[in-house]
Design a protein around this motif. Structure first.
Motif, PDB file in Angstrom:
ATOM      1  N   LYS A 113       0.819  -1.217   0.000  1.00 19.72           N
ATOM      2  CA  LYS A 113       0.000   0.000   0.000  1.00 19.72           C
ATOM      3  C   LYS A 113       0.851   1.264   0.000  1.00 19.72           C
ATOM      4  O   LYS A 113       0.609   2.200  -0.761  1.00 19.72           O
ATOM      5  CB  LYS A 113      -0.909  -0.018   1.221  1.00 19.72           C
TER       6      LYS A 113
ATOM      7  N   ASP B  23      -6.195  -7.180   2.198  1.00 20.65           N
ATOM      8  CA  ASP B  23      -6.528  -6.037   3.059  1.00 20.65           C
ATOM      9  C   ASP B  23      -5.949  -4.723   2.542  1.00 20.65           C
ATOM     10  O   ASP B  23      -6.473  -3.646   2.844  1.00 20.65           O
ATOM     11  CB  ASP B  23      -6.030  -6.286   4.495  1.00 20.65           C
TER      12      ASP B  23
ATOM     13  N   TYR C 233      -8.316  -2.400   0.506  1.00 19.40           N
ATOM     14  CA  TYR C 233      -9.503  -1.825   1.137  1.00 19.40           C
ATOM     15  C   TYR C 233      -9.128  -0.594   1.952  1.00 19.40           C
ATOM     16  O   TYR C 233      -8.039  -0.516   2.529  1.00 19.40           O
ATOM     17  CB  TYR C 233     -10.183  -2.845   2.062  1.00 19.40           C
ATOM     18  N   HIS C 234     -10.036   0.363   1.983  1.00 17.72           N
ATOM     19  CA  HIS C 234      -9.878   1.558   2.830  1.00 17.72           C
ATOM     20  C   HIS C 234     -11.211   1.820   3.525  1.00 17.72           C
ATOM     21  O   HIS C 234     -12.236   2.011   2.868  1.00 17.72           O
ATOM     22  CB  HIS C 234      -9.475   2.763   1.983  1.00 17.72           C
ATOM     23  N   ASN C 235     -11.182   1.785   4.849  1.00 18.22           N
ATOM     24  CA  ASN C 235     -12.409   1.933   5.644  1.00 18.22           C
ATOM     25  C   ASN C 235     -13.492   0.956   5.195  1.00 18.22           C
ATOM     26  O   ASN C 235     -14.679   1.300   5.101  1.00 18.22           O
ATOM     27  CB  ASN C 235     -12.947   3.369   5.557  1.00 18.22           C
ATOM     28  N   GLY C 236     -13.045  -0.274   4.909  1.00 22.96           N
ATOM     29  CA  GLY C 236     -13.979  -1.332   4.541  1.00 22.96           C
ATOM     30  C   GLY C 236     -14.464  -1.305   3.108  1.00 22.96           C
ATOM     31  O   GLY C 236     -15.251  -2.160   2.695  1.00 22.96           O
ATOM     32  N   GLU C 237     -13.991  -0.348   2.305  1.00 24.07           N
ATOM     33  CA  GLU C 237     -14.445  -0.224   0.916  1.00 24.07           C
ATOM     34  C   GLU C 237     -13.318  -0.574  -0.054  1.00 24.07           C
ATOM     35  O   GLU C 237     -12.190  -0.097   0.090  1.00 24.07           O
ATOM     36  CB  GLU C 237     -14.933   1.203   0.652  1.00 24.07           C
TER      37      GLU C 237
ATOM     38  N   GLN D  41     -10.896  -0.397  -2.975  1.00 20.47           N
ATOM     39  CA  GLN D  41     -10.375   0.673  -3.826  1.00 20.47           C
ATOM     40  C   GLN D  41     -10.248   0.121  -5.244  1.00 20.47           C
ATOM     41  O   GLN D  41      -9.260  -0.531  -5.603  1.00 20.47           O
ATOM     42  CB  GLN D  41      -9.021   1.155  -3.296  1.00 20.47           C
TER      43      GLN D  41
END
Length: 444
Positions: free
Chosen positions: A273, A416, A419-423, A425
């Motif tokens: 990331k 993982d 994903y950012h805040n469960g969404e 990308q």
């Protein structure tokens, strides 16, 4: 490519009989093959005296297309060359013995026109305006120009249309009003010339224009078809999806040694990331840290700085690569100007020159000189910058962002990290997946 080899996506475009067509084509989707085949079929529908023009942004693109087309009625040229050849002859004050001095820039159209008429010289344009295009648009008001285009051109195709600026779209509208068929191909996600006025939003708006039939080319031929399918699904399967040992694989971090040993002769990238997440995993990977730019830096400054760093550090990166990456039309310059540009760049890089103003003026970016020089000066002295461009290790780790435009046999990534805040990308997901030719290995 024989017609039987075209995908359903491509075949729909080839079979379309609409007057105007717009195509969104992702990288590696076979857009050139589609464009060439469509041109070959379309010209058969034309009156025998009419031509089909394919307009590109670079000489490399032009030469690539010319090598695939051998038809006397299909003209392949750059946008500016097309204007010089088909519009400028209608201005009686324009000499047919024009000189070109693009390193000299006019502040406004009036000054540019004065130099054109009185000094018989085409110079560059400052800012986002392109005075060559502005003059072309004015010439389009002439009745004889309109009659000429109606009688000469059956269709005009525009490649890399996402980099069109407002003036180029004005010319496209002129062609449409005259009944010339238009086909535009591009990818709004790959706009390079926003700084110079490129309008990717305008390209996207044409998809909702009822004068156009719109199509997409989503299939990426550079990836294994399983990887391409998953990339376009924007979801992570929970189990392996593969055939003949290629495709999508689910692994855990403890299997890393086994994976690297098994694929020792193939290229592998472990995508992360951020720079802070990069690790060599006990010597298994070379760390290639992302080139760090100031967050508010203009995209074109970043692009030019990276090209300069490639010239300094990469063994097989030359001046023509620099110009092609920036989509600079080399036909605009004479030999003396090319030599001048080359000498300016080399003096700056290898002799610690103080400024790139001469070279940047030639290609229309003189106002970015200070930002480019400051950024290049700081980055070129970092050891990690040198490592990024001179790495020869087949197994590397880098950020998702810095992997754009690169290809590897295998990609390893952690679910993982996408994903950012469960969404999810989505853009990072697609980029990560499509870096792989053979396998994607996901750590769930």
């Amino acid at each position: 490519m024989p017609s039987l080899d075209f995908t359903l996506e491509q075949q729909r475009i080839l079979d379309c009989t609409s007057e105007n067509i717009i195509v969104s084509a992702c990288a590696g989707s076979g857009k050139s093959s589609t464009l060439v085949e469509k041109a070959k079929r379309e010209i058969l529908l034309s009156r025998p005296w009419k031509k089909l023009a394919v307009l590109t942004f670079t000489n490399k693109s032009k030469d690539d297309l010319i090598s695939k087309v051998n038809h006397p009625s299909i003209i392949i040229t750059t946008f500016h060359s097309f204007i010089f050849e088909n519009l400028f002859p209608f201005d009686p004050q324009v000499s047919d013995q024009l000189k070109e001095m693009f390193r000299v820039e006019a502040d406004n159209y009036t000054k540019w026109l004065d130099i054109l008429y009185n000094k018989k010289t085409i110079v560059g344009s400052k800012g986002k305006s392109d005075f060559v295009l502005e003059h072309a648009i004015k010439l389009c008001n002439k009745k004889n120009v309109q009659h000429f285009f109606k009688s000469k051109f059956h269709a005009i195709y525009i490649d890399e249309a996402q980099d069109n600026n407002i003036q180029q779209y004005q010319l496209i509208e002129f062609f449409i009003k005259l009944g010339v068929k238009i086909l535009m191909v591009g990818d709004a996600n790959q706009t390079l010339y926003g700084f110079r006025g490129a309008c990717s939003n305008t390209f996207t708006r044409y998809f909702h224009d009822n004068r156009f039939s719109s199509y997409e080319l989503k299939q990426n031929f550079r990836c294994h078809h399983i990887i391409n399918r998953i990339a376009n699904s924007y979801s992570f399967p929970d189990e392996h999806v593969y055939e003949e040992n290629m495709g999508y694989f689910v692994i855990n971090i403890n299997m890393l040694n086994q994976v690297v040993e098994k694929l020792v002769d193939e290229s592998i990238v472990f995508l992360k990331k951020t720079n802070y997440d990069l690790s060599d995993h006990e010597g298994k990977f070379s760390i290639l840290k992302d080139i760090s730019f100031s967050p508010d830096l203009d995209d074109m400054v970043k692009k030019i700085v990276i090209c300069l760093l490639k010239i300094k550090f990469k063994a097989n990166y030359f001046m023509y690569n620099f110009l092609e990456e920036l989509q600079i039309d080399i036909d605009k310059f004479n030999k003396n100007e090319i030599d001048f540009f080359k000498n300016c760049i080399e003096k700056y890089i290898y002799e610690n020159g103080n400024s790139l103003d001469g070279a940047l003026s030639l290609i229309g970016f003189s106002e970015l000189n200070n930002q480019i020089c400051e950024t290049y000066s700081s980055l070129s002295q970092l050891e990690e910058t040198k490592n990024f461009f001179q790495n020869t290790n087949k197994h590397v780790t880098m950020t998702i962002h810095s992997s754009k435009g690169l290809e590897f046999d295998n990609v390893i990534l952690k679910r993982d990290d996408l994903y950012h805040n469960g969404e999810l990308q989505k853009n990072n997901f697609y980029v990560s997946m499509t870096r792989a030719r053979n396998r994607v290995l996901v750590i769930l």
